[in-house]
Design a protein around this motif. Sequence first.
Motif, short mmCIF file in Angstrom:
data_model
loop_
_atom_site.label_atom_id
_atom_site.label_comp_id
_atom_site.label_asym_id
_atom_site.label_seq_id
_atom_site.Cartn_x
_atom_site.Cartn_y
_atom_site.Cartn_z
N GLU A 178 20.76 -57.37 -41.09
CA GLU A 178 21.70 -56.30 -40.78
C GLU A 178 22.68 -56.80 -39.72
OE1 GLU A 178 20.07 -52.06 -40.85
OE2 GLU A 178 18.35 -53.20 -40.11
N VAL A 179 23.79 -56.08 -39.61
CA VAL A 179 24.74 -56.34 -38.53
C VAL A 179 24.93 -55.04 -37.76
CG1 VAL A 179 27.09 -57.01 -37.92
CG2 VAL A 179 25.93 -58.16 -39.81
N LYS A 180 24.62 -55.09 -36.47
CA LYS A 180 24.72 -53.88 -35.65
C LYS A 180 25.45 -54.18 -34.35
CE LYS A 180 20.74 -51.36 -37.43
NZ LYS A 180 19.61 -50.48 -37.09
N GLN A 181 25.92 -53.12 -33.71
CA GLN A 181 26.58 -53.25 -32.43
C GLN A 181 25.53 -53.24 -31.32
OE1 GLN A 181 29.60 -54.02 -32.12
NE2 GLN A 181 31.06 -52.71 -33.20
N TYR A 182 25.89 -53.86 -30.22
CA TYR A 182 25.00 -53.99 -29.05
C TYR A 182 24.34 -52.66 -28.65
CZ TYR A 182 23.91 -55.19 -24.11
OH TYR A 182 23.32 -55.38 -22.89
N PRO A 183 25.09 -51.53 -28.54
CA PRO A 183 24.45 -50.28 -28.10
C PRO A 183 23.39 -49.75 -29.07
CG PRO A 183 26.84 -50.14 -27.88
CD PRO A 183 26.54 -51.36 -28.71
N GLU A 184 23.46 -50.16 -30.33
CA GLU A 184 22.46 -49.71 -31.32
C GLU A 184 21.13 -50.44 -31.15
OE1 GLU A 184 24.23 -48.91 -35.45
OE2 GLU A 184 25.54 -50.48 -34.64
N LEU A 185 21.15 -51.53 -30.40
CA LEU A 185 19.98 -52.39 -30.29
C LEU A 185 19.42 -52.50 -28.88
CD1 LEU A 185 21.55 -55.26 -32.40
CD2 LEU A 185 19.69 -53.79 -33.18
N VAL A 186 20.23 -52.07 -27.91
CA VAL A 186 19.90 -52.37 -26.51
C VAL A 186 20.15 -51.14 -25.62
CG1 VAL A 186 20.55 -53.77 -24.51
CG2 VAL A 186 20.48 -54.81 -26.78
N ASP A 187 19.22 -50.88 -24.71
CA ASP A 187 19.45 -49.93 -23.63
C ASP A 187 19.92 -50.76 -22.44
OD1 ASP A 187 19.47 -47.93 -21.79
OD2 ASP A 187 17.29 -47.83 -21.54
N SER A 188 21.18 -50.60 -22.06
CA SER A 188 21.80 -51.51 -21.10
C SER A 188 22.36 -50.76 -19.90
CB SER A 188 22.93 -52.29 -21.79
OG SER A 188 23.50 -53.24 -20.94
N ARG A 189 22.24 -51.38 -18.72
CA ARG A 189 22.84 -50.80 -17.52
C ARG A 189 23.07 -51.89 -16.47
NH1 ARG A 189 19.98 -47.01 -13.52
NH2 ARG A 189 21.66 -47.95 -12.29
N LEU A 190 24.02 -51.61 -15.58
CA LEU A 190 24.26 -52.50 -14.45
C LEU A 190 23.30 -52.17 -13.32
CD1 LEU A 190 28.17 -52.55 -14.34
CD2 LEU A 190 26.71 -54.52 -14.79
N GLY A 191 23.20 -53.11 -12.36
CA GLY A 191 22.21 -52.98 -11.30
C GLY A 191 22.72 -52.31 -10.04
N LYS A 192 22.11 -52.64 -8.92
CA LYS A 192 22.31 -52.01 -7.62
C LYS A 192 23.55 -52.54 -6.92
CE LYS A 192 21.14 -50.16 -3.55
NZ LYS A 192 21.25 -48.73 -3.27
N MET A 193 24.40 -51.63 -6.42
CA MET A 193 25.53 -52.03 -5.61
C MET A 193 25.01 -52.52 -4.25
SD MET A 193 28.82 -52.28 -5.08
CE MET A 193 29.77 -51.18 -6.15
N LEU A 194 25.45 -53.69 -3.81
CA LEU A 194 24.99 -54.25 -2.54
C LEU A 194 25.91 -53.78 -1.43
CD1 LEU A 194 24.13 -57.90 -3.64
CD2 LEU A 194 22.68 -55.87 -3.66
N ASP A 195 25.48 -52.76 -0.71
CA ASP A 195 26.25 -52.21 0.40
C ASP A 195 25.28 -51.91 1.53
OD1 ASP A 195 27.83 -50.86 2.20
OD2 ASP A 195 28.91 -49.70 0.69
N LYS A 196 25.13 -52.85 2.45
CA LYS A 196 24.14 -52.71 3.52
C LYS A 196 24.41 -51.49 4.39
CE LYS A 196 22.87 -57.58 3.84
NZ LYS A 196 22.77 -58.78 4.71
N ALA A 197 25.68 -51.11 4.52
CA ALA A 197 26.02 -49.98 5.38
C ALA A 197 25.53 -48.65 4.80
CB ALA A 197 27.53 -49.93 5.59
N LYS A 198 25.44 -48.57 3.48
CA LYS A 198 25.07 -47.31 2.83
C LYS A 198 23.64 -47.30 2.31
CE LYS A 198 29.80 -46.30 1.28
NZ LYS A 198 30.68 -46.05 0.09
N ASN A 199 23.07 -48.48 2.07
CA ASN A 199 21.75 -48.52 1.44
C ASN A 199 20.65 -48.06 2.41
OD1 ASN A 199 22.68 -49.46 -1.01
ND2 ASN A 199 22.63 -51.58 -0.36
N GLN A 200 19.70 -47.31 1.85
CA GLN A 200 18.56 -46.82 2.62
C GLN A 200 17.31 -46.94 1.77
OE1 GLN A 200 19.50 -42.80 3.71
NE2 GLN A 200 20.91 -43.42 5.35
N GLY A 201 16.16 -46.94 2.43
CA GLY A 201 14.91 -46.97 1.70
C GLY A 201 14.03 -48.14 2.09
N VAL A 202 13.32 -48.68 1.10
CA VAL A 202 12.36 -49.74 1.32
C VAL A 202 12.99 -51.10 1.01
CG1 VAL A 202 10.09 -50.64 0.65
CG2 VAL A 202 10.49 -48.17 0.70
N SER A 203 12.71 -52.10 1.85
CA SER A 203 13.22 -53.45 1.60
C SER A 203 12.59 -54.00 0.33
CB SER A 203 12.89 -54.36 2.79
OG SER A 203 13.45 -55.64 2.59
#
Length: 479
Positions: A240-265
Amino acid sequence: MSELPKGWVACTPSDLANDPKNEIVDGPFGSNLKASEYTDEGTPIVRIQNVKRMAFLDKNIKYVTDEKAEFLKRHSFKSGDLLITKLGEPLGLTCIAPEHLNEGIIVADIVRFRPNPEVNRKCLAYLLNSEKAIKQINEHTKGSTRSRINLSVVRNLDISLPPLAEQKRIVEKLDEVLAQVDTIKARLDSIPNLLKRFRQSVLASAVSGKLTEEWRGEVESVDSPYSVDWKWPKVPLSWEVKQYPELVDSRLGKMLDKAKNQGVSTKYLGNINVRWFEFDLKSVQEILVSETEQQELQLVKGDVLICEGGEPGRCAVWRSNSGEQIIFQKALHRARVMDEMIPEWLAFNLKNDADGLTLNQLFTGTTIKHLTGKALKRYPIRVPPLEEQKEIVRLVEQYFVFADTIEAQVKKAQAKVDNLTQSILAKAFRGELVSQDPNDESADKLLERIAKAREEAEALAKAAKKEQAAKKRAAKATK
């Protein structure tokens, strides 16, 4: 110190020059020769990038005006002079100034050595490139950021000089043997590129279905609407030939902003940690992450991380099942494949399309390229049945292991060949490469003639100085 072969003599480069102070010199200080003074024509300037071991690289030659060259004539060289680097890594590279340059100026990081004409200059160049000389140079380095040596180190190197006739025999033998070594080295150096093309060919056969033609049996292949833009051959009808979104659950990662980030290292993977088909985990950084982000961005076995920038599309499959908390930054897409596709199949397609440059049509940006999530949605993928995907992955990995084994053997062979040159030079200057001839004039006789020539040169210089002083006195008396 080991005993020298009969007829040989221990000496220094200074012993081999008629006038060491004027014939073993380095280049002018930076204040006397600035890069801003380089011109497109005139007298050539030799820099450290032009000097290799026994080889002059005739590339990016710069020039100064003839007037500037006349001002710097003390730092000039002629064809046949020895050029030695006293800055850089590695230090002490020695070559012979080529005939076609005729003459020029050296920069501050180079020593020009003009030995007595009787000395075989090529033999001397081989000698200065040998391990004995290199070791002495490395023992006298200075500088905290870039290693360098003083001019005096070159002038006072401890070298072993063969008789003049033996120098010629050594050069002839070294030319012959080292030419064979260079041929072997060139052939070995060509193998990694052949292996690279082999891997690319394997992937092209894999994602097109050619690799499993016999395994699949007789199945008709047809053109796809994507065949022209993506340079696909005919696609098997069982695929078959399919488009990427039909085959993959995709997302970008964490924005690196030390001034705003909070939580656990928490550890995170960045673009630099992702190589083709593998991860470099030597320098994994940490950032503060909330509990919600930890859950959303946690990597699991089988996730494919795809570079959004840098080298867009570069990817690797996360194979760790340790449960260690680790996330990924915004410069990476996390592709979590669905049931119709295994993660390795996605990685193979991305690598193949990156090699073929067809993936470039999804990139945005003119100077810095990016592979955005929006662009990935337009990525078409040929999808074989799962069992065939597994068979293709098995075959590709088998071929890649074969290529990796050859590559490892080539690296070992290259290391041995690199050491071979120094082993041959060491043998030559222990007096073991060519036979000694008792009829050869001893090297100390050569040194005696050079010393006599030096005395004569000094006497002439003194006489010229006296004559010049007498002329000045006479001119002063007539006023």
